[in-house]
Design a protein around this motif. Sequence first.
Motif, PDB file in Angstrom:
ATOM      1  N   ASP A  28      -4.583   9.125   3.835  1.00  0.00           N
ATOM      2  CA  ASP A  28      -5.373   8.448   2.969  1.00  0.00           C
ATOM      3  C   ASP A  28      -4.329   7.047   2.742  1.00  0.00           C
ATOM      4  O   ASP A  28      -3.074   7.147   2.793  1.00  0.00           O
ATOM      5  N   ILE A  29      -4.917   6.027   1.864  1.00  0.00           N
ATOM      6  CA  ILE A  29      -4.155   4.910   1.653  1.00  0.00           C
ATOM      7  C   ILE A  29      -4.938   4.565   0.209  1.00  0.00           C
ATOM      8  O   ILE A  29      -5.871   4.514  -0.127  1.00  0.00           O
ATOM      9  N   TYR A  30      -3.502   4.235  -0.522  1.00  0.00           N
ATOM     10  CA  TYR A  30      -3.848   3.814  -2.034  1.00  0.00           C
ATOM     11  C   TYR A  30      -3.456   2.430  -2.088  1.00  0.00           C
ATOM     12  O   TYR A  30      -2.560   1.834  -1.767  1.00  0.00           O
ATOM     13  N   HIS A  31      -4.180   1.530  -2.947  1.00  0.00           N
ATOM     14  CA  HIS A  31      -3.844   0.139  -3.305  1.00  0.00           C
ATOM     15  C   HIS A  31      -4.699  -0.070  -4.387  1.00  0.00           C
ATOM     16  O   HIS A  31      -5.666   0.393  -4.669  1.00  0.00           O
ATOM     17  N   THR A  32      -4.030  -1.461  -4.918  1.00  0.00           N
ATOM     18  CA  THR A  32      -4.716  -2.006  -6.214  1.00  0.00           C
ATOM     19  C   THR A  32      -4.626  -3.529  -6.036  1.00  0.00           C
ATOM     20  O   THR A  32      -3.938  -3.869  -5.104  1.00  0.00           O
ATOM     21  N   LYS A  33      -5.501  -4.315  -6.778  1.00  0.00           N
ATOM     22  CA  LYS A  33      -5.540  -5.737  -6.571  1.00  0.00           C
ATOM     23  C   LYS A  33      -4.111  -6.302  -7.126  1.00  0.00           C
ATOM     24  O   LYS A  33      -3.780  -7.258  -6.443  1.00  0.00           O
ATOM     25  N   THR A  35       0.637  -1.290  -0.073  1.00  0.00           N
ATOM     26  CA  THR A  35       0.098  -0.099   0.038  1.00  0.00           C
ATOM     27  C   THR A  35       1.075   1.062   0.029  1.00  0.00           C
ATOM     28  O   THR A  35       2.067   1.149   0.297  1.00  0.00           O
ATOM     29  N   ILE A  36       0.310   2.356  -0.611  1.00  0.00           N
ATOM     30  CA  ILE A  36       0.969   3.637  -0.419  1.00  0.00           C
ATOM     31  C   ILE A  36       0.201   4.567   0.679  1.00  0.00           C
ATOM     32  O   ILE A  36      -1.020   4.376   0.566  1.00  0.00           O
ATOM     33  N   ARG A  37       0.708   5.133   1.206  1.00  0.00           N
ATOM     34  CA  ARG A  37      -0.202   6.009   2.358  1.00  0.00           C
ATOM     35  C   ARG A  37       0.333   7.743   2.138  1.00  0.00           C
ATOM     36  O   ARG A  37       1.716   7.642   1.965  1.00  0.00           O
ATOM     37  N   ILE A  38      -0.546   8.466   2.619  1.00  0.00           N
ATOM     38  CA  ILE A  38      -0.285   9.867   2.424  1.00  0.00           C
ATOM     39  C   ILE A  38      -0.367  10.524   3.849  1.00  0.00           C
ATOM     40  O   ILE A  38      -1.464  10.181   4.356  1.00  0.00           O
TER      41      ILE A  38
END
Length: 444
Positions: free
Chosen positions: A318-323, A305-308
């Motif tokens: 915020d947290i960004y993720h993809t499958k 995951t990426i977190r800001i």
Amino acid sequence: MKVKVLVRNPDDYLRETKKDIHKVPRNYDPALHPLETPREYTRALNAVKLERVFALPFIGSLDGHRDGVTCLGKHPDHLSWLYSGACDGELKLWDVAKRKIMHTVQAHDGFVRAMTFSQETASLYTVGDDKLIKQWKTEQEDGSDLKAPVNTVLTSGMLTGISHHRSKPVMATCGEACSLWEHSRAQPIKTFQWGVDSLRGIRFNQVEENILAACGSDRSIILYDMRESTPVRKVVLKMRSNSLCWNPMEAFIFTVANEDFNLYTFDMRRLRLPINVHKDHTSAVIDVDYSPTGKEFVTGSYDKTIRIYNARQSYSRDIYHTKRMQRLTCTAWSLDDRFVYCGSDEMNIRIWKARASEKLGVVKPREKMAVQVNAKLIEKFAHHPAIKRIKRHRHVPKHVYNATSEMQQSQNAARRKEFNVRTHSKRPLPVVSEKEKVIVSEHQ
């Protein structure tokens, strides 16, 4: 002599278009608006709901590498240019706006470990596992070939990081030691050593230009001054740090990404304690990069995951993720403060919006003003339970959710044990804060 003048601004009563509504003058006297707060609360609730509805952060991916991406480089003069290095030694230049490869170079034998730009010579410097420092031209001049290195320097040991001075023709590399190089010399002009077998993640300070810092394999963070003959200060943490980034707006502040799932923000004048501990990741944090404003930073972790983070807050906004996204290896924040890039070991570079619900493209003045008003309303009512719950709610992958629950249980058990020991001891131990627990020692 006092003169009273009537002033009428056409913007206050004229419509932008014929189809627009007529503007009605409003008296802002609070006595005439007894129900203003409930109305504003309702508007804030609607605004925060719409913010989550329009939160579509993923923009696209840059696909073309044949091995895992190891490092990213932002061109200082071209906002849409992005360099990437891979595990197979390939160096690619991307046009992010068109999402296409501009050119590809076999830069090194083995990993491309790091890259940095020199604004003075308009060059890109890369280091890899083949013990070479290579200089590449970033813009074609007088028929020069961008795919051939301008200069190559052979070093005595393998290098893991490189950083360039902001205004002088000096660069710093790290590996077995911290070395300073000039463009015109094939040997380092200065070498720093302080009881550590290897260093990684070296960075020059962009404000205090003579200061640089690096992360050591002995769990240390070492500060250097290129005007001195020895390292300046050193602090040892409980676990190793993987990457480091200076705040571009505050000269003394830097943040390190640590193996213990946290990030630590330090003031280099007082290394005895971190000024903030940033939590939320559930695995080792690999990379960190600040936004150009210095108010936020982006992190990439092995938890996929990426977190800001807000630089002054302990938890991510915020947290960004993809499958399909696997373990993150590098992150970068674009120089126009609108986008975030990340590279991972499944050979993809992904592009995200820095603010998930921000509209891309042309924004009309009225629309821009409405967005600003909604943002202020959300900020005003941020601590109301309903608005706070909606604003913080995120769907996360199952493995992240389970790991977070497990970490919370273990932390609660540790706190309970510490409380019981302190309660039932004749001579209770002093209370140690979370910030103090992470520091092992400090050396000057």
